[in-house]
Design an enzyme around this catalytic site. Structure first.
Site, short mmCIF file in Angstrom:
data_model
loop_
_atom_site.label_atom_id
_atom_site.label_comp_id
_atom_site.label_asym_id
_atom_site.label_seq_id
_atom_site.Cartn_x
_atom_site.Cartn_y
_atom_site.Cartn_z
N SER A 142 0.86 -1.18 0.00
CA SER A 142 0.00 0.00 0.00
C SER A 142 0.89 1.23 0.00
O SER A 142 2.05 1.16 0.41
CB SER A 142 -0.89 0.01 1.25
OG SER A 142 -1.52 1.25 1.44
N TYR A 155 -2.34 -0.95 10.38
CA TYR A 155 -2.23 -1.02 8.92
C TYR A 155 -0.89 -0.45 8.46
O TYR A 155 -0.20 -1.06 7.64
CB TYR A 155 -3.39 -0.25 8.29
CG TYR A 155 -3.52 -0.45 6.79
CD1 TYR A 155 -4.04 -1.65 6.29
CD2 TYR A 155 -3.15 0.54 5.90
CE1 TYR A 155 -4.17 -1.84 4.92
CE2 TYR A 155 -3.29 0.35 4.53
CZ TYR A 155 -3.80 -0.84 4.05
OH TYR A 155 -3.93 -1.03 2.69
N LYS A 159 1.96 -2.75 6.67
CA LYS A 159 2.25 -2.49 5.26
C LYS A 159 3.70 -2.04 5.06
O LYS A 159 4.33 -2.35 4.03
CB LYS A 159 1.28 -1.47 4.68
CG LYS A 159 -0.14 -2.02 4.53
CD LYS A 159 -0.19 -3.25 3.62
CE LYS A 159 -1.60 -3.73 3.36
NZ LYS A 159 -1.65 -4.90 2.46
#
Length: 270
Positions: A142, A155, A159
């Protein structure tokens, strides 16, 4: 690597970017594409839809991409049906807007699916590819793995870990025939992103808004087109949103200024 005649596995492939990658692989002449996902019902529907155009070249096996036992079963199924696996798309992922209040379980789930699933797949496949002298590991990370995700520590950290592991794979095995790419998009019209806009959690809503307000919202097939180009070029960093590279350069050139700017942006999307 040329896709024509190759065998691929795509995780998280019941919808979104994973299903789009599988479709484009088939359209580019892949010999066989095995889709896998935790959601057996959605996976079956997607495989059926793709099989309508591509027949026996597509298959599906439900499973957990973060489970070594499931990965062994998935790889075995692909090889029995289509032959040795040439490309692996580690696309399955989880989101969420957890910060310092995140539970141990939320941290474990994010790291397990967004990072360790890649590690476990690589442990299975990379030694085989080194022996054969060729193979391709494609990691879906991402833009949050290069920059950061406002609102979500779980997150962002996971990532970043996915990007770091992909880099390590390329550095360590790139001279042994193993090609590696890392996909770092911003806003893509997937359930993972859009569910954040409907969340009851203000942190999750702010995280989704930060992504949606930062650039163009792409369709999964648009992203899959970038993926196909990158595989053909054997290019490591895949940025469907070109502004991500500008942001990344600004970050590296003046970290403190970038952090101040991110704090201002965070205030704007709350």
């Amino acid at each position: 690597m040329q896709i024509n005649g190759k065998v691929a596995i795509v995780t998280g492939a019941a919808g979104g970017i994973g299903a789009a990658i599988a479709q484009r692989l088939l359209e580019h002449g892949a010999q066989g594409v095995l889709l896998t996902d935790l959601d057996a019902g959605r996976l079956e529907a997607t495989v059926k839809l793709l099989a309508g155009s591509h027949g026996e070249r597509v298959g599906g096996v439900a499973g957990n991409a973060a489970s070594t036992a499931d990965l062994e079963r998935i790889v075995d199924a692909a090889e029995k049906r289509f032959g040795p696996v040439d490309l692996y798309f580690a696309n399955a992922g989880v989101g969420g807007g957890a910060g310092l209040d995140a539970s141990e379980e939320e941290w474990s789930r994010s790291l397990d699916v967004n990072v360790m699933a890649h590690v476990r797949a690589a442990k299975l496949l990379v030694p085989r590819w080194v022996e054969r002298g060729a193979g391709y590991f494609f990691s879906t990370a991402s833009a949050a793995g290069l920059l950061t995700q406002i609102g979500s520590a779980t997150y962002s950290v996971s990532k970043h870990g996915a990007v770091a592991f992909a880099e390590w794979l390329s550095v360590t095995y790139g001279d042994s025939g193993v090609r590696v790419s890392c996909l770092c998009p911003q806003g893509v019209e997937t359930e993972l992103l859009m569910s954040g806009t409907r969340s009851d959690d203000p942190v999750e809503r702010a995280a989704a808004r930060a992504v949606l307000d930062s650039g163009e919202l792409l369709l999964p097939l648009d992203v899959a087109d970038h993926v196909m180009e990158a595989v053909g070029d054997e290019r490591f960093l895949v940025l469907p949103h070109p502004q991500v590279l500008d942001f990344y350069r600004h970050k590296g050139s003046d970290y403190d200024r970038w952090l101040r700017g991110m704090r201002r942006y965070q205030d704007a999307v709350k």
